[in-house]
Design an enzyme around this catalytic site. Structure first.
Site, PDB file in Angstrom:
ATOM      1  CD  GLU A   1      89.407  42.237  64.240  1.00 39.65           C
ATOM      2  OE1 GLU A   1      89.769  41.055  64.285  1.00 39.65           O
ATOM      3  OE2 GLU A   1      89.056  42.781  63.200  1.00 39.65           O
TER       4      GLU A   1
ATOM      5  CG  HIS B   1      92.227  40.712  61.435  1.00 40.53           C
ATOM      6  ND1 HIS B   1      92.891  40.146  60.360  1.00 40.53           N
ATOM      7  CD2 HIS B   1      91.513  41.745  60.930  1.00 40.53           C
ATOM      8  CE1 HIS B   1      92.590  40.813  59.258  1.00 40.53           C
ATOM      9  NE2 HIS B   1      91.756  41.789  59.571  1.00 40.53           N
TER      10      HIS B   1
ATOM     11  CG  HIS C   1      84.250  42.007  64.281  1.00 39.17           C
ATOM     12  ND1 HIS C   1      84.743  43.147  64.877  1.00 39.17           N
ATOM     13  CD2 HIS C   1      85.160  41.658  63.338  1.00 39.17           C
ATOM     14  CE1 HIS C   1      85.907  43.464  64.343  1.00 39.17           C
ATOM     15  NE2 HIS C   1      86.176  42.585  63.398  1.00 39.17           N
TER      16      HIS C   1
ATOM     17  CG  HIS D   1      88.164  50.236  61.603  1.00 42.93           C
ATOM     18  ND1 HIS D   1      89.541  50.169  61.463  1.00 42.93           N
ATOM     19  CD2 HIS D   1      87.798  49.040  62.134  1.00 42.93           C
ATOM     20  CE1 HIS D   1      89.983  49.001  61.895  1.00 42.93           C
ATOM     21  NE2 HIS D   1      88.924  48.297  62.298  1.00 42.93           N
TER      22      HIS D   1
END
Length: 271
Positions: free
Chosen positions: A39, A68, A154, A181
């Site tokens: 993404e 996103h 997510h 991340h």
């Protein structure tokens, strides 16, 4: 089954690492199925159809998205045409594409992949992820309709991801977080057989602020104001994710190993 999940691909550097390494890893690690969260693959936010094709051709069996998902408008149509790209189940009721589906794996086996968005600390109020995943998993019984079930959570909050892991334990082979991340050090197999990791990390340049060139995010933290655009860092990427080996008869995980390959992080592999 031998499964690899790779965390958020960030920009050109992350895409290049997938193209450079994934085909070789599929062969050397004897992988049966690969899921890549993509993404942030296009400009650091969202995914274009062209970059989706690139990652699929590089060896991914399935691409998941995130908050996103539709930052690039061509994905609105592309996700309807390409069943190997999944958007979150609870993104919006009118969103195009699907948030979960079955995939074919070698030997006539079936893999079920689903993705949900968390609610805690997210920028917009997405629908309840727990009821969404509950409904999605009903036709994908482990060891029956599916030999493996993968759930991509997510989300920002580790507590919400961990709750989802336990909620899906016994119904999933792997529950793995994406979005922050930063790879977490809590890889484990839960009580009823689901492999779990709070965040897979990113496939991107770790000489950065979560994949972005350092100056702009630091400026925003120090001054409270934006000076320019966030742009992805372009140094050598580290591939980050988790490797899981499952039992076909039950779908339970028997081994889970965090993956760090290349770039700045300490390397680890399933062997």
């Amino acid at each position: 089954m031998r499964i690899l999940f790779l965390g958020d691909v960030v920009g050109r550097s992350g895409r290049a690492a997938i193209v450079q390494h994934l085909a070789r890893l599929r062969s050397e690690w004897r992988l049966d199925f690969v899921v890549v969260n993509a993404e942030n693959a296009s400009g650091g936010m969202g995914l274009t159809g062209a970059h989706a094709k690139l990652l699929l051709e590089a060896g991914a069996d399935c691409l998941t998205l995130g908050d996103h998902a539709f930052d690039h408008r061509d994905m609105l149509a592309f996700v309807e045409q390409e069943p190997r790209v999944l958007r979150p189940l609870n993104f919006a009721k009118a969103a195009p594409g699907k948030g979960a589906r079955f995939f074919a794996a070698p030997g006539g086996r079936r893999v079920f992949v689903a993705q949900v968005l968390g609610q805690v600390f997210m920028k917009r109020p997405f629908d309840d992820p727990f009821s969404a995943i509950d409904a999605a998993l009903k036709p994908a019984a482990l060891g029956g309709a599916a030999q493996a079930v993968l759930v991509d959570v997510h989300a920002e909050a580790t507590s919400e991801k961990m709750a989802m892991g336990h909620w899906c334990d016994g119904r999933a082979s792997l529950v793995v977080g994406t979005h922050t991340h930063v790879p977490t050090a809590d890889t484990q197999i839960l009580e009823r057989g689901a492999a779990y990791q709070s965040d897979a990390g990113m496939c991107g340049d770790y000489d950065s602020v979560i994949g972005m060139e350092k100056l702009e995010p630091i400026t925003r933290f120090v001054t409270g104001m934006a000076k320019g655009r966030m742009t992805p860092a372009t140094g050598t990427a580290t591939l980050s994710g988790v490797f899981v080996e499952t039992e076909d008869a039950t779908g339970r995980a028997r081994r889970a190993v965090p993956i760090r390959l290349g770039g700045r992080l300490t390397e680890a592999s399933p062997d």
